[in-house]
Design a protein around this motif. Structure first.
Motif, short mmCIF file in Angstrom:
data_model
loop_
_atom_site.label_atom_id
_atom_site.label_comp_id
_atom_site.label_asym_id
_atom_site.label_seq_id
_atom_site.Cartn_x
_atom_site.Cartn_y
_atom_site.Cartn_z
N ALA A 1 0.83 -1.21 0.00
CA ALA A 1 0.00 0.00 0.00
C ALA A 1 0.86 1.26 0.00
O ALA A 1 0.53 2.26 -0.64
CB ALA A 1 -0.93 -0.01 1.22
N PHE A 2 2.00 1.20 0.72
CA PHE A 2 2.90 2.36 0.75
C PHE A 2 3.44 2.67 -0.63
O PHE A 2 3.41 3.82 -1.09
CB PHE A 2 4.04 2.08 1.74
N TRP A 3 3.94 1.65 -1.31
CA TRP A 3 4.49 1.89 -2.63
C TRP A 3 3.42 2.25 -3.65
O TRP A 3 3.68 2.99 -4.60
CB TRP A 3 5.27 0.66 -3.11
N PRO B 1 2.74 8.68 -8.29
CA PRO B 1 3.11 10.09 -8.53
C PRO B 1 4.55 10.25 -9.01
O PRO B 1 4.82 11.08 -9.90
CB PRO B 1 2.90 10.75 -7.16
N LEU B 2 5.47 9.47 -8.43
CA LEU B 2 6.86 9.57 -8.88
C LEU B 2 7.01 9.13 -10.33
O LEU B 2 7.76 9.73 -11.10
CB LEU B 2 7.75 8.72 -7.97
N ALA B 3 6.28 8.07 -10.69
CA ALA B 3 6.36 7.61 -12.07
C ALA B 3 5.79 8.65 -13.04
O ALA B 3 6.35 8.88 -14.12
CB ALA B 3 5.61 6.28 -12.21
N LEU C 1 7.92 10.48 -15.86
CA LEU C 1 7.52 10.42 -17.27
C LEU C 1 7.44 11.81 -17.88
O LEU C 1 7.85 12.03 -19.04
CB LEU C 1 6.17 9.71 -17.37
N LEU C 2 6.95 12.78 -17.10
CA LEU C 2 6.89 14.16 -17.59
C LEU C 2 8.30 14.69 -17.89
O LEU C 2 8.54 15.30 -18.95
CB LEU C 2 6.20 15.04 -16.56
#
Length: 224
Positions: free
Chosen positions: A51-53, A59-61, A65-66
């Motif tokens: 659940a943490f990951w 959001p980090l991915a 990607l941006l």
């Protein structure tokens, strides 16, 4: 002659009563020492890594990607489109001295932020000064509500981008036009929310005010 011999009755042997048994009462113990109840420790839930990951990784991915797409566009651009690294360096240079002033058209970002906050404060303050009393009046009197509801319904959906040219045309300046735009976009929620709040005052309170023949000022300050 027969002599009768009278023997004295034998004295009855009275058994000695056994000595009274004295009951020995053990002295009362001192006040019992209160034993503290064992503290019940709530077992900690094990950390749910999945659940943490799932909260952290998406959001980090997306952010990664941006940055990747941004970097690819900058690498293949022939017009000098800046990369994320170049943009970060320029941002650090801009925010390093936010309050420099080299003339009216060359000032730091800090002065621009303060000017924007000043416009927002003036526009929002004027909207509150006009909108809250107007909302009280519209919510209190049905005649005013019926009169202004069509106008509010007509003007409220207008985009702020449509009000800005009108402000420039009327006030002949960018700063008053910006304050006007903030004012006209902020006043409608204030009027509507204040009027709805006044209309939701329980009718029992208003009936008591009528019975006591309270003035409108008393109703405004004590009930509404």
């Amino acid at each position: 002659m027969v002599s009768a011999v009278f023997h004295s009755p034998l004295e009855a042997n009275v058994p000695l009563s056994s000595p009274a048994t004295v009951s020995v009462v053990a002295p009362a113990k001192a006040a019992a020492v209160a034993v503290p109840a064992p503290v019940q420790t709530v077992p900690r839930k094990p950390l749910d890594l999945r659940a943490f990951w799932m909260r952290v990784l998406p959001p980090l991915a997306g952010f990664g990607l941006l940055l990747l797409v941004w970097e690819l566009i900058a690498m293949n651009s022939t017009t000098g489109f800046p990369s994320p690294l170049v943009t970060a360096k320029q941002a650090l240079a801009v925010f390093a001295d936010p309050f420099y002033s080299k003339g009216p058209n060359d000032q730091g970002v800090g002065w621009n932020v303060l000017s924007s906050l000043q416009r927002v404060a003036l526009g929002f303050g004027l909207a509150a000064l006009v909108g809250i009393p107007a909302g009280f009046a519209i919510g209190r009197f049905e005649f005013l509500a019926r009169m202004f509801n069509p106008l509010i319904s007509l003007l409220r959906p207008v985009s702020p981008l449509a009000w800005l040219p009108i402000g420039l045309l009327v006030f002949k300046g960018a700063n008053p036009a910006a304050i006007w735009t903030i004012f006209i976009c902020s006043i409608w929620p204030m009027v509507i929310n204040t009027a709805v709040g006044v209309q939701r005052v329980p009718s029992d309170y208003m009936n008591v005010a009528k019975v006591l023949n309270l003035s409108e000022w008393k109703i405004l300050t004590k009930i509404l």
